[in-house]
Design an enzyme around this catalytic site. Structure first.
Site, PDB file in Angstrom:
ATOM      1  CG  ASP A 152      -4.454   6.001  -0.889  1.00  8.40           C
ATOM      2  OD1 ASP A 152      -5.176   6.312  -1.840  1.00  8.40           O
ATOM      3  OD2 ASP A 152      -4.967   5.255  -0.104  1.00  8.40           O
ATOM      4  CE  LYS A 158     -10.285   7.985  -4.883  1.00  2.87           C
ATOM      5  NZ  LYS A 158      -9.836   9.017  -3.993  1.00  2.87           N
ATOM      6  CG  ASP A 215     -12.315  10.673  -1.522  1.00  2.00           C
ATOM      7  OD1 ASP A 215     -12.563   9.620  -0.738  1.00  2.00           O
ATOM      8  OD2 ASP A 215     -11.472  10.420  -2.686  1.00  2.00           O
ATOM      9  CG  ASP A 216     -14.834   7.222   2.616  1.00  2.00           C
ATOM     10  OD1 ASP A 216     -15.930   7.145   2.891  1.00  2.00           O
ATOM     11  OD2 ASP A 216     -14.258   6.429   3.409  1.00  2.00           O
ATOM     12  NE  ARG A 247     -10.016   2.859   4.916  1.00  2.00           N
ATOM     13  CZ  ARG A 247     -10.709   4.023   4.277  1.00  2.00           C
ATOM     14  NH1 ARG A 247     -11.766   3.443   3.522  1.00  2.00           N
ATOM     15  NH2 ARG A 247     -10.230   4.924   4.402  1.00  2.00           N
ATOM     16  CD1 TRP A 298      -2.879   1.563   0.778  1.00  2.00           C
ATOM     17  CD2 TRP A 298      -1.404   2.484   2.370  1.00  2.00           C
ATOM     18  NE1 TRP A 298      -3.037   2.959   1.045  1.00  2.00           N
ATOM     19  CE2 TRP A 298      -2.273   3.344   1.899  1.00  2.00           C
ATOM     20  CE3 TRP A 298      -0.315   2.554   3.084  1.00  2.00           C
ATOM     21  CZ2 TRP A 298      -2.180   4.586   2.795  1.00  2.00           C
ATOM     22  CZ3 TRP A 298      -0.177   3.638   3.867  1.00  2.00           C
ATOM     23  CH2 TRP A 298      -1.117   4.617   3.625  1.00  2.00           C
ATOM     24  CG  ASP A 312     -11.687   3.712  -2.728  1.00  2.00           C
ATOM     25  OD1 ASP A 312     -10.677   2.831  -3.176  1.00  2.00           O
ATOM     26  OD2 ASP A 312     -11.283   4.592  -1.678  1.00  2.00           O
ATOM     27  CG  MET A 313     -12.030  -3.228  -3.620  1.00  2.00           C
ATOM     28  SD  MET A 313     -13.533  -3.570  -2.570  1.00  2.00           S
ATOM     29  CE  MET A 313     -13.142  -5.339  -2.157  1.00  2.00           C
ATOM     30  CB  CYS A 362      -9.564   4.300  -6.492  1.00  2.00           C
ATOM     31  SG  CYS A 362      -8.923   4.553  -4.942  1.00  2.00           S
TER      32      CYS A 362
HETATM   33  C1  DGJ Z   1      -8.622   5.070  -0.614  1.00  2.00           C
HETATM   34  C2  DGJ Z   1      -8.427   5.927  -1.711  1.00  2.00           C
HETATM   35  O1  DGJ Z   1      -7.092   5.719  -2.349  1.00  2.00           O
HETATM   36  C3  DGJ Z   1      -8.221   7.161  -1.050  1.00  2.00           C
HETATM   37  O2  DGJ Z   1      -7.826   8.179  -2.223  1.00  2.00           O
HETATM   38  C4  DGJ Z   1      -9.567   7.639  -0.428  1.00  2.00           C
HETATM   39  O3  DGJ Z   1     -10.649   7.551  -1.576  1.00  2.00           O
HETATM   40  C5  DGJ Z   1      -9.856   6.599   0.460  1.00  2.00           C
HETATM   41  N1  DGJ Z   1      -9.632   5.433  -0.081  1.00  2.00           N
HETATM   42  C6  DGJ Z   1     -11.224   7.010   0.975  1.00  2.00           C
HETATM   43  O4  DGJ Z   1     -11.554   5.993   2.142  1.00  2.00           O
END
Ligand code: DGJ
Length: 729
Positions: free
Chosen positions: A547, A475, A365-366, A442, A198, A477-478, A525
């Site tokens: 990240d 976006k 974002d989140d 997470r 990561w 994400d996972m 992502c």
């Molecule tokens: C991981 C992504 O890579 C980040 O940019 C961000 O969106 C976070 N997750 C949010 O939980």
């Protein structure tokens, strides 16, 4: 050009502009690999299959086939019958016995390329690609294997995939189905692969290929931060400009294996496919299994040509989005600016100040949904949090749009928080093993995307939001890898299908998304760059790279990513310092120069930014508008690597018509008593006269490529420069 079959010698010849791939048939119908390399005008004979050498082919020596099978260069080796090298296909019959033996039955050659059902795959029209399908069979099992090869002439790419069909009377189990194999004589090969973690994705590693097996793989359910579904074998001394390269990349986003095996005969077998561990597929009579696609290329002009072949190929024949060849809006993402702590007012203020600097889109974002104020709740509850965003998403979109900005939004549709209404209502929708506490990562579980009702729910959550407000970017994400591979809906003898079924489920949902919303700009992502692979590129023209937004860490991450993926696909942002991931402070200009090599955007709280840094944003925005067409569409050249020289990094993008080149130079570590560095360019017209913009200094392309230009010394670490040469004559 294209593909032909020479009946007399039973040889298939697949040509691209610069390569030839030869397949030959043994008298018994084994499908053998003769040659892959630089273009042959006259096909080599099948004597290269060594059928006249001991141990001979079974029909010639009239003896047992054991030793022969363990040596013959196979196009698609099968397990259980005497080839002890890595097999590509393992099957178990209804009695529980292993074994499969493929013999040629027929073939067809056609212009164009058919789709792979349910899977991402490359495409091309009749003028661009030709396809060969060799049908082989195992009569005992009633199994048919269709080996597909598509030759993309201009990009020097050969794609391969396999379709297995049960044409018999009894079911059987597929225990392993790889997508490609390449049997070659060893040439003292070294293996190049990508490793990471990561926030440290896709670092390049290289080492001698020793006897035995060397591999990279993932058993994490995604293509992973840690290893990557790509590998290459190179001859000793291979550089960017010279040496032979055999490379394979996988159009798949789940478990994979990429392995090179050096054998007792000093031959090498490269294989690529879905990892057989935790894989299985049950085939009833009449059913088929389609393998994902492998993308092969060969270069006799070093890694540079391999890279450019992949870039052109992915831009022209894999990424479908209408944005592939378009300048994307410059975005500002609020993740590193606010994390979960934001509301409408804060977002609008970020957008307002961003707009003044020339930024074009705000990405929320989140943290905008459910009761999510940290990472421990609400995944699955995709309704807006009105405490943070009163008036909801359409109100926010109106506010942002009123500023002249676009709005983008974050989702994580594949996951579920134990603390969510969704989990309370449907605990069985999470992947889990009966009787065990599922593993949280997470603070979340993974949804069982093998189930249609789960996929439908996830899809509708995303689609409803997009239908209800003017949101132009997602976006996706996972943030965790898969574990607890049990599904409440799969029969015991099908449970081994779960990893692959999940990947297919993700593909299905993304397919629906891009079909219903063709104008949506989708960025994939996965906790940074854990799913930066060709499979996801089929759905989204860009993927968040990592990240880690530190400009210096990004040098290696982006070098590894750009080894095969075009710059147009690499999500890259300017963030604040000290950098949140590594604590390093770098010049704002350098952060901009490094991000310009990707999709370009910002990820910082512009309302709190140092005024001197903020003042640079409009300049960077102007650079983006000036150079993005070139960066997105041009030919990428890696000119120097900090990974190798430990001091500086340098790459360039040259226009395909040789009219300009943009060089980015980063002095990572300053030194005393240093003079300027001589950088030799590539991709120019030797007899073209080029001017270094802003200096009036003119040189011929020949001089720039053979003798080089001088990149100045900077005072201080982490400094960088952009050098734009424009052809004037
Ligand atoms: C991981 C992504 O890579 C980040 O940019 C961000 O969106 C976070 N997750 C949010 O939980």
């Amino acid at each position: 050009m294209g593909i032909c079959f020479e009946e007399k010698r039973k040889i298939f010849k697949l040509d691209t502009d610069k390569t030839t791939y030869l397949i030959g048939l043994s008298p018994e119908g084994y499908v053998g690999h003769i040659y892959y390399g630089s273009r042959l005008v006259h096909p080599a004979g099948n004597s290269l299959l060594r059928m006249e050498e001991d141990p001979r082919t079974p029909s010639v020596n009239d003896r047992e086939k054991g030793t022969f099978l363990d040596k013959f260069p196979m196009e698609y080796p099968t397990g259980g019958i005497g080839d002890y090298r890595e097999s590509c296909l393992n099957v178990r019959d209804v009695h529980g016995c292993p074994g499969c033996e493929l013999r040629y039955v027929s073939h067809r050659i056609y212009k164009g390329k058919e789709k792979l059902e349910g899977l991402p795959a490359s495409f091309g029209v009749e003028e661009e690609v030709e396809t060969l399908v060799i049908t082989c069979a195992d009569e005992v099992l009633g199994l048919t294997a269709e080996l597909s090869y598509s030759a993309f002439a201009k990009e020097n790419i050969i794609t391969r995939s396999v379709r297995i069909t049960n044409n018999g009377q009894q079911p059987f189990e597929l225990e392993k189905v790889y997508s490609a194999c390449l049997d070659m004589d060893n040439q003292d090969f070294e293996m190049i692969s990508l490793h990471g973690a990561w926030a440290r994705e896709r670092h390049i590693q290289q080492g001698q290929l020793k006897y035995g097996k060397q591999l990279v793989s993932s058993l994490r359910g995604d293509s992973s931060h840690q290893e990557h579904p790509f590998f290459a074998l190179v001859t000793p001394g291979t550089t960017q400009r010279q040496g032979e390269v055999y490379a394979m990349n996988f159009v798949y986003s789940g478990n994979f294996i990429a392995q090179a095996e050096r054998t007792q005969y000093d031959t090498v077998r490269m294989v690529l496919g879905i990892h057989p561990e935790n894989f299985g597929w049950h085939l009833e009579p009449g059913e088929s299994f389609q393998s994902p696609e492998a993308v092969l290329t060969y270069s006799d002009e070093g890694l540079g040509r391999m890279t450019r072949s992949y870039h052109d190929f992915y831009r022209n024949h894999l990424i479908r989005s209408k944005y592939t060849h378009q300048k994307r809006p410059i975005l500002i993402n609020n993740w590193e600016a606010t994390y979960f702590n934001f509301d409408t007012e804060k977002l609008v203020e970020i957008a307002r100040q961003a707009k003044e600097c020339g930024i074009e889109m705000l990405v929320m974002d989140d943290g905008w949904f459910g009761k999510r104020s940290f990472d421990d709740s609400s995944l699955g509850d995709w309704t807006v949090n009105e405490e943070k965003l009163p008036g909801g998403l359409s109100y926010l979109a109106d506010q942002i749009n009123a500023l002249g900005m676009k709005l983008g939004i974050w989702f994580e549709p594949e996951c579920i928080s134990p603390d969510s209404d969704l989990y309370r209502a449907h605990p069985d929708w999470a992947l889990q093993i009966p009787g065990r506490d599922a593993t949280k990562s997470r603070c979340q579980y993974v949804l069982d995307f093998s189930r249609k009702e789960v996929r439908d729910y996830a899809y509708e959550c995303v689609a409803k939001v997009l239908r209800g407000a003017n949101i132009e970017y997602v976006k996706w994400d996972m943030n965790r890898q898969l574990s607890d591979m049990g599904s409440a809906c799969l029969a015991a003898d099908r449970m081994k299908e779960l990893f692959h079924r999940n990947v297919l489920g993700v593909y299905e949902v993304q397919e629906r998304l891009v079909t219903e919303f063709p104008d949506l700009l989708l960025e994939n992502c996965s906790g940074g760059g854990a799913r930066f692979d060709p499979g996801m590129l089929y759905y989204s023209p860009q993927i968040w790279c990592s990240d880690n937004t530190d400009a210096i860490e990004r040098l290696m991450i982006q070098e590894g990513t750009a080894l095969m993926y075009p710059l147009s696909a690499m999500g890259a942002h300017v963030s604040t310092c000290p950098n949140h991931a590594v604590g390093r402070t770098t010049p704002f200009a350098t952060r901009g120069h490094v991000a310009l090599a990707g999709t370009f955007g910002y990820e910082l709280d512009i309302t709190k930014l140092d005024p001197q840094e903020k003042a640079q944003i409009p300049e960077q925005v102007a650079l983006y508008h000036k150079y993005n067409d070139l960066v997105r569409e041009g030919d990428y050249y890696r000119l120097a690597s900090w990974r190798e020289n430990h001091r500086y990094d340098c790459w360039a993008v040259a226009a395909k018509d040789q009219s300009e080149i943009l060089v980015t130079y980063v002095q990572v570590l300053a030194e005393t008593k240093m003079q300027s560095r001589r950088i030799r360019l590539e991709g120019l017209a030797a007899d073209g006269l080029y001017e270094l913009e802003g200096t009036g200094c003119r040189c011929y392309g020949e001089e720039l490529m053979k003798a080089g230009f001088l990149a100045p010394v900077f005072h201080g670490d982490f400094a960088s420069g952009l050098y734009h040469f424009v052809r004037v004559e």
